[in-house]
Design a protein around this motif. Structure first.
Motif, PDB file in Angstrom:
ATOM      1  N   PHE A  79       0.806  -1.229   0.000  1.00 52.14           N
ATOM      2  CA  PHE A  79       0.000   0.000   0.000  1.00 52.14           C
ATOM      3  C   PHE A  79       0.837   1.275   0.000  1.00 52.14           C
ATOM      4  N   TRP A  80       2.053   1.235   0.492  1.00 55.17           N
ATOM      5  CA  TRP A  80       2.878   2.447   0.453  1.00 55.17           C
ATOM      6  C   TRP A  80       4.072   2.318  -0.484  1.00 55.17           C
ATOM      7  N   ALA A  81       4.496   1.124  -0.786  1.00 54.11           N
ATOM      8  CA  ALA A  81       5.717   0.945  -1.587  1.00 54.11           C
ATOM      9  C   ALA A  81       5.449   0.872  -3.088  1.00 54.11           C
ATOM     10  N   LYS A  82       4.204   0.741  -3.490  1.00 53.98           N
ATOM     11  CA  LYS A  82       3.885   0.498  -4.904  1.00 53.98           C
ATOM     12  C   LYS A  82       4.349   1.598  -5.856  1.00 53.98           C
ATOM     13  N   ASP A  83       4.389   2.837  -5.408  1.00 53.34           N
ATOM     14  CA  ASP A  83       4.737   3.941  -6.303  1.00 53.34           C
ATOM     15  C   ASP A  83       6.139   4.505  -6.082  1.00 53.34           C
ATOM     16  N   LEU A  84       6.930   3.860  -5.239  1.00 55.78           N
ATOM     17  CA  LEU A  84       8.289   4.342  -4.985  1.00 55.78           C
ATOM     18  C   LEU A  84       9.190   4.073  -6.188  1.00 55.78           C
ATOM     19  N   GLY A  85      10.201   4.911  -6.339  1.00 56.85           N
ATOM     20  CA  GLY A  85      11.194   4.693  -7.380  1.00 56.85           C
ATOM     21  C   GLY A  85      12.005   3.436  -7.086  1.00 56.85           C
ATOM     22  N   PRO A  86      12.738   2.931  -8.077  1.00 58.97           N
ATOM     23  CA  PRO A  86      13.456   1.661  -7.927  1.00 58.97           C
ATOM     24  C   PRO A  86      14.562   1.671  -6.870  1.00 58.97           C
ATOM     25  N   ASN A  87      15.117   2.815  -6.558  1.00 62.75           N
ATOM     26  CA  ASN A  87      16.221   2.880  -5.596  1.00 62.75           C
ATOM     27  C   ASN A  87      15.821   3.481  -4.243  1.00 62.75           C
ATOM     28  N   ALA A  88      14.552   3.763  -4.057  1.00 65.41           N
ATOM     29  CA  ALA A  88      14.098   4.481  -2.859  1.00 65.41           C
ATOM     30  C   ALA A  88      14.403   3.745  -1.561  1.00 65.41           C
ATOM     31  N   LEU A  89      14.437   2.427  -1.585  1.00 65.20           N
ATOM     32  CA  LEU A  89      14.634   1.673  -0.354  1.00 65.20           C
ATOM     33  C   LEU A  89      16.053   1.140  -0.186  1.00 65.20           C
ATOM     34  N   GLU A  90      16.965   1.617  -1.022  1.00 69.36           N
ATOM     35  CA  GLU A  90      18.367   1.285  -0.791  1.00 69.36           C
ATOM     36  C   GLU A  90      18.794   1.992   0.489  1.00 69.36           C
ATOM     37  N   PRO A  91      19.743   1.437   1.220  1.00 67.36           N
ATOM     38  CA  PRO A  91      20.097   2.012   2.528  1.00 67.36           C
ATOM     39  C   PRO A  91      20.915   3.308   2.444  1.00 67.36           C
ATOM     40  N   ARG A  92      20.446   4.254   1.677  1.00 68.36           N
ATOM     41  CA  ARG A  92      21.130   5.542   1.498  1.00 68.36           C
ATOM     42  C   ARG A  92      20.165   6.670   1.812  1.00 68.36           C
ATOM     43  N   ILE A  93      20.612   7.609   2.608  1.00 72.45           N
ATOM     44  CA  ILE A  93      19.806   8.784   2.935  1.00 72.45           C
ATOM     45  C   ILE A  93      20.005   9.830   1.853  1.00 72.45           C
ATOM     46  N   CYS A  94      18.908  10.267   1.270  1.00 76.42           N
ATOM     47  CA  CYS A  94      18.938  11.306   0.236  1.00 76.42           C
ATOM     48  C   CYS A  94      18.085  12.515   0.603  1.00 76.42           C
ATOM     49  N   HIS A 107      16.681   5.573  20.728  1.00 77.29           N
ATOM     50  CA  HIS A 107      16.444   6.646  19.768  1.00 77.29           C
ATOM     51  C   HIS A 107      15.636   6.081  18.614  1.00 77.29           C
ATOM     52  N   ILE A 108      14.762   6.903  18.065  1.00 77.85           N
ATOM     53  CA  ILE A 108      14.034   6.520  16.871  1.00 77.85           C
ATOM     54  C   ILE A 108      14.673   7.252  15.697  1.00 77.85           C
ATOM     55  N   MET A 109      14.880   6.537  14.603  1.00 75.90           N
ATOM     56  CA  MET A 109      15.385   7.123  13.363  1.00 75.90           C
ATOM     57  C   MET A 109      14.202   7.186  12.407  1.00 75.90           C
ATOM     58  N   ILE A 110      13.877   8.394  11.950  1.00 72.78           N
ATOM     59  CA  ILE A 110      12.765   8.595  11.020  1.00 72.78           C
ATOM     60  C   ILE A 110      13.369   9.004   9.680  1.00 72.78           C
ATOM     61  N   TRP A 111      13.319   8.081   8.733  1.00 71.33           N
ATOM     62  CA  TRP A 111      14.012   8.164   7.443  1.00 71.33           C
ATOM     63  C   TRP A 111      13.020   8.511   6.333  1.00 71.33           C
ATOM     64  N   GLN A 112      13.225   9.652   5.712  1.00 76.40           N
ATOM     65  CA  GLN A 112      12.366  10.055   4.601  1.00 76.40           C
ATOM     66  C   GLN A 112      12.873   9.373   3.333  1.00 76.40           C
ATOM     67  N   VAL A 113      12.037   8.507   2.746  1.00 75.37           N
ATOM     68  CA  VAL A 113      12.434   7.804   1.524  1.00 75.37           C
ATOM     69  C   VAL A 113      11.840   8.458   0.281  1.00 75.37           C
ATOM     70  N   GLN A 114      10.804   9.262   0.483  1.00 76.18           N
ATOM     71  CA  GLN A 114      10.212  10.020  -0.628  1.00 76.18           C
ATOM     72  C   GLN A 114       9.731  11.362  -0.096  1.00 76.18           C
ATOM     73  N   PRO A 115      10.235  12.452  -0.663  1.00 78.23           N
ATOM     74  CA  PRO A 115       9.761  13.769  -0.215  1.00 78.23           C
ATOM     75  C   PRO A 115       8.412  14.103  -0.836  1.00 78.23           C
ATOM     76  N   ASP A 116       7.767  15.092  -0.259  1.00 82.67           N
ATOM     77  CA  ASP A 116       6.557  15.653  -0.828  1.00 82.67           C
ATOM     78  C   ASP A 116       6.887  16.130  -2.245  1.00 82.67           C
ATOM     79  N   GLY A 117       5.940  16.041  -3.155  1.00 83.69           N
ATOM     80  CA  GLY A 117       6.173  16.410  -4.551  1.00 83.69           C
ATOM     81  C   GLY A 117       6.651  17.830  -4.768  1.00 83.69           C
ATOM     82  N   ARG A 118       6.411  18.711  -3.785  1.00 84.24           N
ATOM     83  CA  ARG A 118       6.886  20.098  -3.904  1.00 84.24           C
ATOM     84  C   ARG A 118       8.408  20.194  -3.837  1.00 84.24           C
ATOM     85  N   TYR A 119       9.051  19.164  -3.324  1.00 89.55           N
ATOM     86  CA  TYR A 119      10.515  19.143  -3.224  1.00 89.55           C
ATOM     87  C   TYR A 119      11.165  19.391  -4.591  1.00 89.55           C
ATOM     88  N   TRP A 120      10.529  18.899  -5.637  1.00 90.88           N
ATOM     89  CA  TRP A 120      11.119  18.945  -6.974  1.00 90.88           C
ATOM     90  C   TRP A 120      10.811  20.235  -7.739  1.00 90.88           C
TER      91      TRP A 120
END
Length: 166
Positions: A79-94, A107-120
């Motif tokens: 339900f959330w991963a279907k529209d992600l790009g092919p490299n979005a879940l690689e272990p790299r912070i972008c 500690h909790i780590m909150i990792w943004q894998v896809q920004p809001d569309g306004r980012y672009w």
């Protein structure tokens, strides 16, 4: 200097409440990073360490290339991963990733894998995508080790994580 250069994240700043703070308990070297993002400048260093002086621990969590160390994997749900790009879940912070301290030393780590569309989008609104922000989370224990896979934290304004269900 262009106007938008003033708003680019540097990736290594400390939060105001961190400045001059002597913390002897478990803590992070910085509480947010942008990793290896597209606006990186020479000299930016996204490295993040987990520190626990009382146990003599200095554990690298994110390296200089934005790579998450000892990556625990991701609990992928359609339900959330279907529209992600092919490299979005690689272990790299972008994109912006934050760490928050819990009273028990975790500690909790909150990792943004896809920004809001306004980012672009540019200053004229061109390039905006129809995407919602997607963030995942995982916990670090008092030794700086991940306690489980990354799971969905939020999609846009819909939050899936709460302290009651942790």
């Amino acid at each position: 200097m262009k106007l938008w250069d003033r708003f680019k994240p540097s990736g290594r700043k400390k939060l105001p409440q961190e400045e001059g703070k002597q913390d002897l308990g478990p803590h992070m070297s910085v509480y947010y990073t942008y990793g290896a993002h597209i606006y990186s400048r020479p000299g930016d260093d996204p490295t993040v360490y987990f520190l626990n002086p009382s146990l003599g621990i200095k554990e690298k969590i994110v390296d200089k290339d934005g790579i998450i160390q000892d990556f625990p994997g991701v609990k992928v749900e359609e339900f959330w991963a279907k529209d992600l790009g092919p490299n979005a879940l690689e272990p790299r912070i972008c994109f912006r990733t934050v760490f928050e301290k819990y009273p028990d030393g975790r500690h909790i780590m909150i990792w943004q894998v896809q920004p809001d569309g306004r980012y672009w989008e540019d200053e004229d609104g061109f390039g905006m995508e129809n995407e919602e922000e997607i963030r995942l989370y995982s916990f670090l224990d008092i030794r700086g080790c991940f306690t489980g896979e990354f799971e969905i934290y939020n999609i846009g304004n819909k939050k899936y994580f709460s302290r009651e269900n942790e």
